[in-house]
Design a protein around this motif. Sequence first.
Motif, PDB file in Angstrom:
ATOM      1  N   ASP A  66       0.826  -1.210   0.000  1.00 24.90           N
ATOM      2  CA  ASP A  66       0.000   0.000   0.000  1.00 24.90           C
ATOM      3  C   ASP A  66       0.863   1.265   0.000  1.00 24.90           C
ATOM      4  N   ALA A  67       2.009   1.198   0.669  1.00 22.54           N
ATOM      5  CA  ALA A  67       2.881   2.370   0.771  1.00 22.54           C
ATOM      6  C   ALA A  67       3.516   2.745  -0.564  1.00 22.54           C
ATOM      7  N   LEU A  68       3.545   1.792  -1.507  1.00 20.26           N
ATOM      8  CA  LEU A  68       4.145   2.084  -2.818  1.00 20.26           C
ATOM      9  C   LEU A  68       3.430   3.228  -3.535  1.00 20.26           C
ATOM     10  N   ASP A  69       2.147   3.414  -3.231  1.00 24.76           N
ATOM     11  CA  ASP A  69       1.388   4.463  -3.910  1.00 24.76           C
ATOM     12  C   ASP A  69       1.874   5.858  -3.533  1.00 24.76           C
ATOM     13  N   GLN A  70       2.463   6.008  -2.365  1.00 24.96           N
ATOM     14  CA  GLN A  70       2.911   7.319  -1.905  1.00 24.96           C
ATOM     15  C   GLN A  70       4.427   7.453  -1.866  1.00 24.96           C
ATOM     16  N   ALA A  71       5.133   6.338  -1.830  1.00 22.25           N
ATOM     17  CA  ALA A  71       6.588   6.375  -1.658  1.00 22.25           C
ATOM     18  C   ALA A  71       7.282   6.979  -2.874  1.00 22.25           C
ATOM     19  N   GLN A  72       8.381   7.649  -2.603  1.00 22.01           N
ATOM     20  CA  GLN A  72       9.202   8.246  -3.653  1.00 22.01           C
ATOM     21  C   GLN A  72      10.675   7.986  -3.343  1.00 22.01           C
ATOM     22  N   GLY A  73      11.515   8.098  -4.361  1.00 22.86           N
ATOM     23  CA  GLY A  73      12.965   8.070  -4.163  1.00 22.86           C
ATOM     24  C   GLY A  73      13.467   6.847  -3.432  1.00 22.86           C
ATOM     25  N   THR A  74      14.343   7.082  -2.443  1.00 25.07           N
ATOM     26  CA  THR A  74      14.962   5.968  -1.725  1.00 25.07           C
ATOM     27  C   THR A  74      13.944   5.155  -0.935  1.00 25.07           C
ATOM     28  N   SER A  75      12.874   5.807  -0.477  1.00 27.31           N
ATOM     29  CA  SER A  75      11.838   5.069   0.245  1.00 27.31           C
ATOM     30  C   SER A  75      11.191   4.029  -0.662  1.00 27.31           C
ATOM     31  N   GLN A  76      10.888   4.422  -1.866  1.00 27.59           N
ATOM     32  CA  GLN A  76      10.280   3.511  -2.829  1.00 27.59           C
ATOM     33  C   GLN A  76      11.202   2.337  -3.136  1.00 27.59           C
ATOM     34  N   ILE A  77      12.483   2.629  -3.308  1.00 23.66           N
ATOM     35  CA  ILE A  77      13.466   1.580  -3.584  1.00 23.66           C
ATOM     36  C   ILE A  77      13.534   0.586  -2.436  1.00 23.66           C
ATOM     37  N   SER A  78      13.579   1.089  -1.204  1.00 26.53           N
ATOM     38  CA  SER A  78      13.654   0.217  -0.026  1.00 26.53           C
ATOM     39  C   SER A  78      12.424  -0.668   0.103  1.00 26.53           C
ATOM     40  N   ILE A  79      11.267  -0.107  -0.195  1.00 22.08           N
ATOM     41  CA  ILE A  79      10.019  -0.870  -0.070  1.00 22.08           C
ATOM     42  C   ILE A  79       9.951  -1.976  -1.115  1.00 22.08           C
ATOM     43  N   VAL A  80      10.310  -1.657  -2.350  1.00 23.48           N
ATOM     44  CA  VAL A  80      10.288  -2.680  -3.401  1.00 23.48           C
ATOM     45  C   VAL A  80      11.256  -3.814  -3.064  1.00 23.48           C
ATOM     46  N   GLU A  81      12.443  -3.453  -2.604  1.00 22.08           N
ATOM     47  CA  GLU A  81      13.427  -4.480  -2.245  1.00 22.08           C
ATOM     48  C   GLU A  81      12.896  -5.368  -1.119  1.00 22.08           C
ATOM     49  N   ALA A  82      12.257  -4.757  -0.116  1.00 21.73           N
ATOM     50  CA  ALA A  82      11.713  -5.526   0.999  1.00 21.73           C
ATOM     51  C   ALA A  82      10.628  -6.500   0.531  1.00 21.73           C
ATOM     52  N   LEU A  83       9.784  -6.053  -0.378  1.00 18.54           N
ATOM     53  CA  LEU A  83       8.743  -6.935  -0.916  1.00 18.54           C
ATOM     54  C   LEU A  83       9.360  -8.110  -1.666  1.00 18.54           C
ATOM     55  N   GLY A  84      10.471  -7.855  -2.357  1.00 13.52           N
ATOM     56  CA  GLY A  84      11.163  -8.942  -3.027  1.00 13.52           C
ATOM     57  C   GLY A  84      11.769  -9.918  -2.035  1.00 13.52           C
ATOM     58  N   ILE A  85      12.377  -9.396  -0.979  1.00 12.95           N
ATOM     59  CA  ILE A  85      12.996 -10.248   0.027  1.00 12.95           C
ATOM     60  C   ILE A  85      11.961 -11.177   0.664  1.00 12.95           C
ATOM     61  N   MET A  86      10.770 -10.644   0.942  1.00 17.78           N
ATOM     62  CA  MET A  86       9.747 -11.477   1.579  1.00 17.78           C
ATOM     63  C   MET A  86       8.875 -12.217   0.556  1.00 17.78           C
ATOM     64  N   GLN A  87       9.175 -12.050  -0.738  1.00 17.26           N
ATOM     65  CA  GLN A  87       8.474 -12.748  -1.822  1.00 17.26           C
ATOM     66  C   GLN A  87       6.960 -12.544  -1.733  1.00 17.26           C
ATOM     67  N   PHE A  88       6.571 -11.285  -1.498  1.00 16.71           N
ATOM     68  CA  PHE A  88       5.152 -10.952  -1.378  1.00 16.71           C
ATOM     69  C   PHE A  88       4.608 -10.656  -2.768  1.00 16.71           C
ATOM     70  N   SER A  89       4.193 -11.711  -3.454  1.00 10.42           N
ATOM     71  CA  SER A  89       3.853 -11.615  -4.874  1.00 10.42           C
ATOM     72  C   SER A  89       2.583 -10.823  -5.154  1.00 10.42           C
ATOM     73  N   ALA A  90       1.781 -10.529  -4.126  1.00 13.95           N
ATOM     74  CA  ALA A  90       0.590  -9.713  -4.340  1.00 13.95           C
ATOM     75  C   ALA A  90       0.942  -8.309  -4.811  1.00 13.95           C
ATOM     76  N   ALA A  91       2.207  -7.926  -4.630  1.00 14.32           N
ATOM     77  CA  ALA A  91       2.663  -6.599  -5.055  1.00 14.32           C
ATOM     78  C   ALA A  91       3.151  -6.590  -6.497  1.00 14.32           C
ATOM     79  N   ALA A  92       3.030  -7.701  -7.198  1.00  9.57           N
ATOM     80  CA  ALA A  92       3.638  -7.827  -8.524  1.00  9.57           C
ATOM     81  C   ALA A  92       3.150  -6.780  -9.522  1.00  9.57           C
ATOM     82  N   ASP A  93       1.854  -6.510  -9.547  1.00 11.24           N
ATOM     83  CA  ASP A  93       1.327  -5.554 -10.531  1.00 11.24           C
ATOM     84  C   ASP A  93       1.913  -4.161 -10.327  1.00 11.24           C
ATOM     85  N   LYS A  94       1.970  -3.713  -9.092  1.00 10.76           N
ATOM     86  CA  LYS A  94       2.520  -2.388  -8.816  1.00 10.76           C
ATOM     87  C   LYS A  94       4.006  -2.333  -9.158  1.00 10.76           C
TER      88      LYS A  94
END
Length: 290
Positions: A66-94
């Motif tokens: 959900d935070a991806l909709d508002q995140a920018q810059g380094t915050s966005q990068i950190s969030i995407v990486e974290a989703l990859g680490i936890m393999q949370f595939s529900a985030a795939a479309d975003k």
Amino acid sequence: KAWCKALENESDTDNKAFLVAQIQMVGNDSAVPCLEKLLLVEKLSDPVARALASIHTPQAGRLLTDALDQAQGTSQISIVEALGIMQFSAAADKITRLASSGDARLRKVSFFALGSFGLPGSGSLLYDAAIKSGFIYEPTQATASYLLWLNNLIRNDNKTLAEKKCIGLIKACTTNAQVPTRAEALSLLVRSSGPKAASYLYTALKSPDKTYRMAALNQAPNLKGQEYTLGWIKQAGKLTGQPKAEVIDMLGEREDPAALPFIRQALSDQAEAVRLSAIRASARVGKNSV
């Protein structure tokens, strides 16, 4: 709860980061609400995202997504990486939409996340990115992410698709610079296809590149039984010099008595490398055939 209370009462950013690190080690879903407040704070987004990835629950994954909709810059990068680490595939479309970003750092973590999910629908995007990278290792690590995707396809039991894509990658990688990628694809093909990969392993023995030949020989233990021992012997009979010696070394490690006649014959080979390998292999296989 104690760490979260301390986090709420702390004003110093460095101290907050320290407290988040403690939550990362011991936190659970009860810590998610207090972390949510800090997720989009630029100087804290990375440790907070990592803590949520360590908590590794659906609630933590949904918060990151959900935070991806508002995140920018380094915050966005950190969030995407974290989703990859936890393999949370529900985030795939975003994340798929972010994979075309002009920011190479964001593309890198987006490719990584999509590779980590291992969803069949991400294959074309990741393959196209790997093609653009030349199937070599470069800053966005597109090729590494494509290989990660193949690995996770296999983990998700999509082995038929993985087999097809591995074969395609082996055929596409033809230059010296692409040998590491081709070798990894060969290894993944064995994982996806088992014995059906034998012909590709045998063909690899003809390569002028030792790295690729050894990648094939390193997979030999995964093809068990006399049938494959005889297959390796047949291929070795077509080789000379160092490539032949390498196969004989592998046959020695295999310790299958069926290889002993061929190994003993190689003791009189014209090439010194072959003779030396045959001596070593004969000692190992001969010992076990007594």
